[in-house]
Design a protein around this motif. Structure first.
Motif, PDB file in Angstrom:
ATOM      1  N   ALA A 198       0.798  -1.385   0.068  1.00  0.00           N
ATOM      2  CA  ALA A 198      -0.181  -0.123  -0.060  1.00  0.00           C
ATOM      3  C   ALA A 198       0.682   1.154   0.043  1.00  0.00           C
ATOM      4  O   ALA A 198       1.620   1.371  -0.988  1.00  0.00           O
ATOM      5  CB  ALA A 198      -1.010  -0.023   1.398  1.00  0.00           C
ATOM      6  N   GLU A 199       0.915   2.008   1.106  1.00  0.00           N
ATOM      7  CA  GLU A 199       1.482   3.198   1.214  1.00  0.00           C
ATOM      8  C   GLU A 199       2.910   3.302   1.187  1.00  0.00           C
ATOM      9  O   GLU A 199       3.690   4.231   1.021  1.00  0.00           O
ATOM     10  CB  GLU A 199       0.775   4.400   2.122  1.00  0.00           C
ATOM     11  CG  GLU A 199       1.310   3.947   3.479  1.00  0.00           C
ATOM     12  CD  GLU A 199       0.968   2.849   4.304  1.00  0.00           C
ATOM     13  OE1 GLU A 199       1.892   1.844   4.557  1.00  0.00           O
ATOM     14  OE2 GLU A 199       0.003   2.179   3.991  1.00  0.00           O
ATOM     15  N   GLY A 200       3.340   1.991   1.638  1.00  0.00           N
ATOM     16  CA  GLY A 200       4.708   1.936   1.951  1.00  0.00           C
ATOM     17  C   GLY A 200       5.385   1.618   3.217  1.00  0.00           C
ATOM     18  O   GLY A 200       6.708   1.078   3.494  1.00  0.00           O
ATOM     19  N   ASN A 201       4.527   1.776   4.202  1.00  0.00           N
ATOM     20  CA  ASN A 201       5.257   1.657   5.565  1.00  0.00           C
ATOM     21  C   ASN A 201       5.097   0.011   5.826  1.00  0.00           C
ATOM     22  O   ASN A 201       4.229  -0.672   5.328  1.00  0.00           O
ATOM     23  CB  ASN A 201       4.211   1.953   6.668  1.00  0.00           C
ATOM     24  CG  ASN A 201       4.492   1.790   8.025  1.00  0.00           C
ATOM     25  OD1 ASN A 201       5.495   1.267   8.168  1.00  0.00           O
ATOM     26  ND2 ASN A 201       3.787   2.295   9.027  1.00  0.00           N
ATOM     27  N   TYR A 202       6.202  -0.503   6.370  1.00  0.00           N
ATOM     28  CA  TYR A 202       6.179  -2.022   6.504  1.00  0.00           C
ATOM     29  C   TYR A 202       5.703  -2.338   7.989  1.00  0.00           C
ATOM     30  O   TYR A 202       5.164  -3.657   8.002  1.00  0.00           O
ATOM     31  CB  TYR A 202       7.637  -2.406   6.507  1.00  0.00           C
ATOM     32  CG  TYR A 202       8.321  -2.330   5.097  1.00  0.00           C
ATOM     33  CD1 TYR A 202       8.006  -2.062   4.059  1.00  0.00           C
ATOM     34  CD2 TYR A 202       9.572  -3.044   5.103  1.00  0.00           C
ATOM     35  CE1 TYR A 202       8.474  -2.118   2.789  1.00  0.00           C
ATOM     36  CE2 TYR A 202      10.499  -3.302   4.044  1.00  0.00           C
ATOM     37  CZ  TYR A 202       9.639  -2.836   2.792  1.00  0.00           C
ATOM     38  OH  TYR A 202      10.119  -2.870   1.583  1.00  0.00           O
ATOM     39  N   HIS A 203       5.598  -1.442   8.716  1.00  0.00           N
ATOM     40  CA  HIS A 203       5.288  -2.143  10.074  1.00  0.00           C
ATOM     41  C   HIS A 203       5.375  -1.143  11.152  1.00  0.00           C
ATOM     42  O   HIS A 203       6.269  -0.331  11.349  1.00  0.00           O
ATOM     43  CB  HIS A 203       6.324  -3.098  10.645  1.00  0.00           C
ATOM     44  CG  HIS A 203       5.689  -3.863  11.978  1.00  0.00           C
ATOM     45  ND1 HIS A 203       6.842  -4.362  12.798  1.00  0.00           N
ATOM     46  CD2 HIS A 203       4.764  -4.076  12.420  1.00  0.00           C
ATOM     47  CE1 HIS A 203       6.150  -4.986  13.836  1.00  0.00           C
ATOM     48  NE2 HIS A 203       4.942  -4.803  13.724  1.00  0.00           N
ATOM     49  N   GLY A 204       4.216  -1.023  11.987  1.00  0.00           N
ATOM     50  CA  GLY A 204       4.522   0.008  13.223  1.00  0.00           C
ATOM     51  C   GLY A 204       3.558   1.165  12.987  1.00  0.00           C
ATOM     52  O   GLY A 204       2.963   1.755  11.969  1.00  0.00           O
ATOM     53  N   LEU A 205       3.691   2.221  13.967  1.00  0.00           N
ATOM     54  CA  LEU A 205       2.970   3.529  13.776  1.00  0.00           C
ATOM     55  C   LEU A 205       3.779   4.325  12.823  1.00  0.00           C
ATOM     56  O   LEU A 205       4.778   4.146  12.252  1.00  0.00           O
ATOM     57  CB  LEU A 205       3.318   4.272  15.136  1.00  0.00           C
ATOM     58  CG  LEU A 205       2.461   3.744  16.367  1.00  0.00           C
ATOM     59  CD1 LEU A 205       3.029   4.442  17.930  1.00  0.00           C
ATOM     60  CD2 LEU A 205       1.020   3.840  16.460  1.00  0.00           C
ATOM     61  N   PHE A 206       3.096   5.240  12.329  1.00  0.00           N
ATOM     62  CA  PHE A 206       3.271   6.207  11.354  1.00  0.00           C
ATOM     63  C   PHE A 206       4.133   7.314  12.069  1.00  0.00           C
ATOM     64  O   PHE A 206       4.980   7.974  11.294  1.00  0.00           O
ATOM     65  CB  PHE A 206       2.435   6.699  10.393  1.00  0.00           C
ATOM     66  CG  PHE A 206       1.762   5.876   9.477  1.00  0.00           C
ATOM     67  CD1 PHE A 206       2.298   5.913   8.220  1.00  0.00           C
ATOM     68  CD2 PHE A 206       0.809   4.991   9.947  1.00  0.00           C
ATOM     69  CE1 PHE A 206       1.734   4.727   7.173  1.00  0.00           C
ATOM     70  CE2 PHE A 206       0.387   4.112   8.980  1.00  0.00           C
ATOM     71  CZ  PHE A 206       0.811   3.971   7.676  1.00  0.00           C
ATOM     72  N   GLN A 207       4.009   7.595  13.306  1.00  0.00           N
ATOM     73  CA  GLN A 207       4.664   8.929  13.867  1.00  0.00           C
ATOM     74  C   GLN A 207       4.654   8.810  15.490  1.00  0.00           C
ATOM     75  O   GLN A 207       3.737   7.918  15.859  1.00  0.00           O
ATOM     76  CB  GLN A 207       4.021  10.208  13.356  1.00  0.00           C
ATOM     77  CG  GLN A 207       2.514  10.384  13.880  1.00  0.00           C
ATOM     78  CD  GLN A 207       1.883  11.584  13.374  1.00  0.00           C
ATOM     79  OE1 GLN A 207       2.668  12.679  13.556  1.00  0.00           O
ATOM     80  NE2 GLN A 207       0.597  11.625  12.991  1.00  0.00           N
ATOM     81  N   ARG A 208       5.769   9.081  15.991  1.00  0.00           N
ATOM     82  CA  ARG A 208       5.745   9.110  17.443  1.00  0.00           C
ATOM     83  C   ARG A 208       6.150  10.623  17.908  1.00  0.00           C
ATOM     84  O   ARG A 208       6.563  11.379  17.015  1.00  0.00           O
ATOM     85  CB  ARG A 208       6.655   8.163  18.073  1.00  0.00           C
ATOM     86  CG  ARG A 208       6.246   6.851  17.925  1.00  0.00           C
ATOM     87  CD  ARG A 208       7.168   5.736  18.586  1.00  0.00           C
ATOM     88  NE  ARG A 208       7.210   6.017  20.107  1.00  0.00           N
ATOM     89  CZ  ARG A 208       6.258   5.462  20.936  1.00  0.00           C
ATOM     90  NH1 ARG A 208       5.297   4.579  20.368  1.00  0.00           N
ATOM     91  NH2 ARG A 208       6.164   5.645  22.258  1.00  0.00           N
TER      92      ARG A 208
END
Length: 233
Positions: A198-208
């Motif tokens: 999909a958008e490209g993140n492999y795993h986890g939150l998008f931001q902290r």
């Protein structure tokens, strides 16, 4: 010290006293909602901040790497393996001619690590040199800090979301993404891979929170500085 802030005669004088230099290498590729140049931005910035107190010259980051796995995402740039190895070899030859003998390559992109065999061959042909490849983001202390904050961290997730890799006006989700099927994405072409990630993140939150990111950054700079200072011979 950025080498762009030096002239040739200053470099000539510098290598007579200190033969160290830093060569950052990065990539231009999809990073979900972050800058396409995330790997390049981070590799050069961590190099400059690490080297600044030492006065060691830092070359501009080589922006393009091997990113064929993301070829289906617009904006991604990728060099073929044989092209990339030739470029790295030419760059090493160039810094050698300038008098540098201790060369730290600060890498910001996992896809660039196939250069390791080339470095071994190059040092065999240049026996008065020492070359180190430092994957700054997954170096032991830096990765330990990442894991301490949140072990669900990966490509294009929160762990690469620094204030200087964000795009103005581009919203970033607050949710957490489930881990992709790495085996399934590894056995298909870039276009089918794009469908699966999909958008490209492999795993986890998008931001902290930024305090988490700056804590990681401080460790990354210090660990990179240690590589510049120690372990050459």
């Amino acid at each position: 010290m950025r080498i762009q802030d030096m002239n040739w005669s200053q470099v000539e004088a510098r290598v007579k006293e200190d033969d160290r230099c830093v060569l950052p290498i990065g990539s231009v590729e999809q990073h979900a909602y972050l800058s396409l140049a995330t790997d390049t931005i981070l590799a050069e910035r961590v190099s400059v901040e690490a080297a600044e107190p030492l006065g060691v010259p830092v070359y501009p980051c080589l922006p393009f790497g091997m990113a064929s796995t993301f070829a289906a995402f617009p904006g991604t740039m990728s060099l073929r393996l044989r092209t990339y190895l030739a470029v790295i070899e030419d760059l090493l030859d160039s810094v050698y001619r300038s008098g540098f003998r201790r060369i730290l390559i600060v890498n910001g992109h996992g896809g660039n690590t196939p250069v390791n065999p080339l470095l071994s061959e190059w040092m065999n042909a240049h026996r008065d040199t020492s070359v180190k490849l430092h994957d700054w983001w997954r170096a032991p202390k830096t990765m330990a800090k990442v894991q301490e904050i949140d072990p669900a961290a990966s490509h294009a997730s929160w762990m690469e979301n620094f204030p200087w890799t964000r795009i103005e006006g581009a919203p970033i989700p607050n949710d957490r993404k489930e881990r992709i099927d790495f085996a399934a994405t590894a056995r298909v072409d870039a276009w089918r891979k794009r469908e699966r990630i999909a958008e490209g993140n492999y795993h986890g939150l998008f931001q902290r929170p930024d305090e988490d990111m700056l804590a990681i950054w401080q460790v990354g700079v210090e660990e990179t500085r240690h590589e510049i200072e120690h372990g050459w011979h």
